[in-house]
Structure formats: structure tokens, C-alpha cells
Write a protein that holds these residues in place. Structure first.
Motif: not given
Length: 266
Positions: A113-126, A150-153, A195-200, A227-230
């Protein structure tokens, strides 16, 4: 009731993925890094080495699942024709790989956690794991699960910029500036512009018979996780854009001052 053979395979892929990414982090990345970038890697602090290995692994994962995503997007007709209940075989395989990676990465985030801890990444992963539970368990929403991946690119570009900086490239250097611009463009294209393509597409299936076959838990996982991820994607894009703007502005100022330092003008 006995588990379906294919679901057993998916579990096996997830478990194999978990241990593979742990092996890549602890063994392969340090071994390769000392040979490819020996002076730079060995000169890093312990915290930087942990983040280096984490980013190396995430880059490998992003390229692997990203290429798989493109194949599904262009050639998997059942998924593209029926985005809610199309044959999820290939999508589930890809999501199983990502599930193993996310669990592996979460474990590393908490342990270091002290090196790579990030609360936003935890939320993203969960949030992603919650949605993937329904993809893997029920085989629902394969098109949307694949589209999110596809966002992984954007990950390799983000990581490459960090590699440049930690190895000593100044932010105003040409390689780092070029990578910074490329990172911002790729991130915008694969995480914001789509995002527009996805939500359409999501709106197009809302209220259909296929939609009402999705249980409430699946709908919550689908809509709320998206919505959380976006929201986080927009936050990260804003941060990247600000950083890119500062670097470009700094470079322009340095260029403007340069001709006057030796008494000459353009």
C-alpha cells in the motif's frame, strides 16, 4: 448440482491468470528489467521498483486482453448481434483473464500500500469485479463487458510515460512530450470518446425483452458500475489533460526564452 464443464474452465482460467500475474510481478518483470534497463532499474528505490513491476504487469495484461477485445468486437457476430444474451464464450474467457489480474493487482495494492496504494484503483477494481461476477456467472451482457475492456488500450501509454519520468527523462524532453500527447489522445479515444457509443447501445436495449431477463442485481452491476467507472475516467482525463497542458506550456516558454539566452533573436 455439478458445475458445468465450461464454467469449470472459466474458474481454472481465472485461477491460472491470478498466479501467472503474481509470477510476472515477482519473477519475470524484475528479471527482464535488470537486463533491458539494468542501470535505470537497479538505480530505483524499493518503492519505485514495486511500482515499476506493477506497471510492467499491467501493460502486459492490457495488451493481451485489448487484442482479444478487438477480435471479439470485429469477429464475434453472436455478441454484436445480441449484446445482452449473445454467446459469451470468448468474452467470458477474456473476462476470466482480467478477473485473475484484478484480484492479483488488488492483493499487491493492499500488500504494498505505501508504494502503490490508491483508493481510486481499489474502487475501480471492485466495481469491475462486481460487474464481471454477472458476466462470468450468468453469461449476460457480453457486448458491454467486452466494450469496457477496450479501455485497457490506454494503459501502455500511461505506463510508458511513467517509465520515461522515473528513468530521468525531463517532462519537457521530446520523447516524454510525444508520449504525453499520445497518452492523452489514446486515453481520450478509448475511455472518453467512446462513452456516447456505449450509452447509446445501452439505451437501445433498455426496456426490451432481453433487458427484462437480466435480474436486478445484474442491472445494478451493469448500470452503476459503468457510471462509477466513467466518473473515474473523466477525473483521470482531467488530470492527464492538465498535466499535458502544463508540459506543453513549459516547453513553449523554454523555447521562447532560448534564443535570448545567448543574445540572439530569431
Amino acid at each position: 448440482m455439478a458445475m458445468d464443464p465450461f464454467n469449470q474452465l472459466i474458474v481454472a482460467i481465472s485461477v491460472t491468470s491470478f498466479f501467472t500475474f503474481q509470477w510476472l510481478f515477482h519473477k519475470v518483470s524484475p528479471w527482464m528489467s535488470t537486463r533491458i534497463s539494468r542501470p535505470g532499474f537497479l538505480g530505483l528505490s524499493d518503492k519505485q521498483k514495486i511500482e515499476w513491476n506493477s506497471r510492467t504487469v499491467s501493460t502486459f495484461h492490457a495488451l493481451l486482453v485489448g487484442i482479444f477485445c478487438l477480435y471479439i468486437l470485429f469477429f464475434d457476430d453472436p455478441v454484436n448481434e445480441d449484446p445482452v444474451w449473445g454467446d459469451p464464450t470468448w468474452v467470458k474467457t477474456n473476462v476470466a483473464i482480467t478477473t485473475g489480474y484484478l484480484i492479483s493487482d488488488l492483493l499487491l495494492i493492499f500488500y504494498y500500500w505505501k508504494a502503490i496504494g490508491d483508493k481510486f484503483f481499489v474502487v475501480h477494481h471492485l466495481a469491475a469485479l462486481y460487474a464481471y461476477y454477472y458476466v462470468l456467472g450468468e453469461g449476460m451482457l457480453p457486448y458491454f463487458a467486452n466494450f469496457r475492456l477496450l479501455a485497457e488500450f490506454s494503459t501502455p501509454c500511461v505506463n510508458q510515460r511513467w517509465f520515461f519520468e522515473v528513468l530521468g527523462y525531463p517532462k519537457s524532453s521530446r520523447p516524454n512530450m510525444a508520449n504525453g500527447v499520445a497518452m492523452a489522445v489514446v486515453f481520450f479515444v478509448v475511455r472518453i470518446a467512446v462513452m456516447p457509443v456505449y450509452y447509446v447501445r445501452m439505451y437501445a436495449v433498455y426496456g426490451t425483452a432481453a433487458f427484462y431477463l437480466v435480474p436486478w442485481g445484474g442491472r445494478v452491476a451493469w448500470i452503476c458500475s459503468s457510471i462509477c467507472l466513467d466518473i473515474m475516467n473523466v477525473m483521470w482525463m482531467h488530470k492527464i489533460a492538465r498535466g499535458c497542458y502544463k508540459v506543453l506550456r513549459s516547453a513553449r516558454r523554454s523555447k521562447a526564452r532560448g534564443p535570448h539566452e545567448n543574445g540572439k533573436t530569431d
